[in-house]
Motif scaffolding. Sequence first.
Motif, mmCIF file in Angstrom:
data_model
loop_
_atom_site.group_PDB
_atom_site.id
_atom_site.type_symbol
_atom_site.label_atom_id
_atom_site.label_comp_id
_atom_site.label_asym_id
_atom_site.label_seq_id
_atom_site.Cartn_x
_atom_site.Cartn_y
_atom_site.Cartn_z
ATOM 1 N N THR A 186 -10.099 2.062 -12.157
ATOM 2 C CA THR A 186 -9.799 1.045 -11.083
ATOM 3 C C THR A 186 -11.348 0.397 -10.995
ATOM 4 O O THR A 186 -11.467 -0.787 -10.767
ATOM 5 C CB THR A 186 -9.717 1.587 -9.562
ATOM 6 N N LEU A 203 -3.820 6.450 -9.452
ATOM 7 C CA LEU A 203 -2.416 6.369 -9.942
ATOM 8 C C LEU A 203 -1.868 7.973 -9.870
ATOM 9 O O LEU A 203 -0.666 7.881 -9.702
ATOM 10 C CB LEU A 203 -2.445 5.702 -11.385
ATOM 11 N N PHE A 223 2.471 5.955 -14.882
ATOM 12 C CA PHE A 223 2.970 6.310 -13.672
ATOM 13 C C PHE A 223 4.395 7.046 -13.914
ATOM 14 O O PHE A 223 4.606 8.183 -13.352
ATOM 15 C CB PHE A 223 3.325 5.103 -12.841
ATOM 16 N N LYS A 265 -0.757 8.876 -6.493
ATOM 17 C CA LYS A 265 0.587 8.217 -6.273
ATOM 18 C C LYS A 265 1.830 8.443 -6.939
ATOM 19 O O LYS A 265 2.916 8.541 -6.276
ATOM 20 C CB LYS A 265 0.105 6.455 -6.589
ATOM 21 N N ASP A 283 -3.429 1.306 -11.846
ATOM 22 C CA ASP A 283 -2.138 1.187 -11.806
ATOM 23 C C ASP A 283 -1.539 0.817 -13.222
ATOM 24 O O ASP A 283 -1.986 -0.063 -14.069
ATOM 25 C CB ASP A 283 -1.586 0.270 -10.974
ATOM 26 N N ASN A 284 -0.652 1.691 -13.804
ATOM 27 C CA ASN A 284 0.107 1.200 -14.928
ATOM 28 C C ASN A 284 1.493 1.896 -14.874
ATOM 29 O O ASN A 284 1.812 3.039 -14.664
ATOM 30 C CB ASN A 284 -0.767 2.066 -16.186
#
Length: 376
Positions: free
Chosen positions: A106, A64, A120, A67, A115-116
Amino acid sequence: KGLSKAIDSRFASTATRKPTVSQGNPFQIEVGLVFGGDLQAEGPIEILRFTNRVPLMYQQGGCLLTKALESVDWKRYGLDHPGGRGLPKGPAAVLIHLASTNVQFTSEAKEAVADNEEVFEEVRRAMLEVGRGLRNHLKKSSQRKKAQEKFDLINIILPEISRKTSQLLGREEPDLAPVITRIMNAVFLEDEIGWDKHSNQAVCSLTIYNYTARARAYTILAKWPEGEGVAIAENPRGGRKETTGLWAWRLDTLDPGQSAEIRFTVSGLSKGDWTDAEIFFRGNGDIIGATKIDEKLLDEMRKMEALALAEAEYAAATMNESIQRLVERTPVLETSGESLVVSSDESVVEPSNESQRMINNPEDLRQWTPAEEVNE
């Protein structure tokens, strides 16, 4: 500070977001960016990922934190970012740290952050903050470089022309300062942040040069790391506070060909905590090395600061009123000999003679208490 020491660079920018909560778990984001120095200009930038101070060594692409970095258009901030996708390219390194009581990974290997949405967004906002610092640094560096090249060229060519011409005409060489001033036709600002090891204070020096044909008047504003335990120690020119972390000085007259210096020190910092100054100005005409202040943004900052102060004062006043009402409703008890007296003239119910006798003789309670309760 640690990042700039570990990696040789010319510029460092950091951002620490306020603690927040996601899915009931508190977390905080810290981001640092260094640029220049010995970093490789070719290829993607270097990413250092940490969770609770533990480095993440693998699965960089599925993390994350990576990303969030890739979601920023780094071309706006001075890095090469082809197509706006993937990692940007340039002589830079980015450190991302996620501190939380419950980091979501993960997999059980704990190699990448899951992912959060809240995490993020916090990482992305921190990236934008350090990106703005990099953009301002590159802009000032470019302006200074062009101005310095022009200034050096003029100072090399004009004296030679003047010397040769004076020899041919048999005259004395003229004063070139007014000529150079008319050619340059600009106001420059140079800033430098150092460290005084004797006083353990950061020293900020601002020098303004007027290479124009007329006198100038400006208000110079400097952004400094104001916070708890951090204060301006020495400030010979005085000035005034515009808002939190922003100080202003008025330069009423800066004559052509003249310069002025603003110098102040900041206490409460450690060496390396403050490495880059962000300078703004008010007045007619641009200053190379400074940015014209956005008055609307400054007004918004003042309003937010005033609102926060008013909320704090209201909360304190409400707390004081609650305590005062509680004190007024609570009777004050005073002792007088063996009796208990209430100062608010309210009487205390005295125990009956029978109750007092039982208190003084606990054995008499057995005749009033069932046997099973006595055994218990």
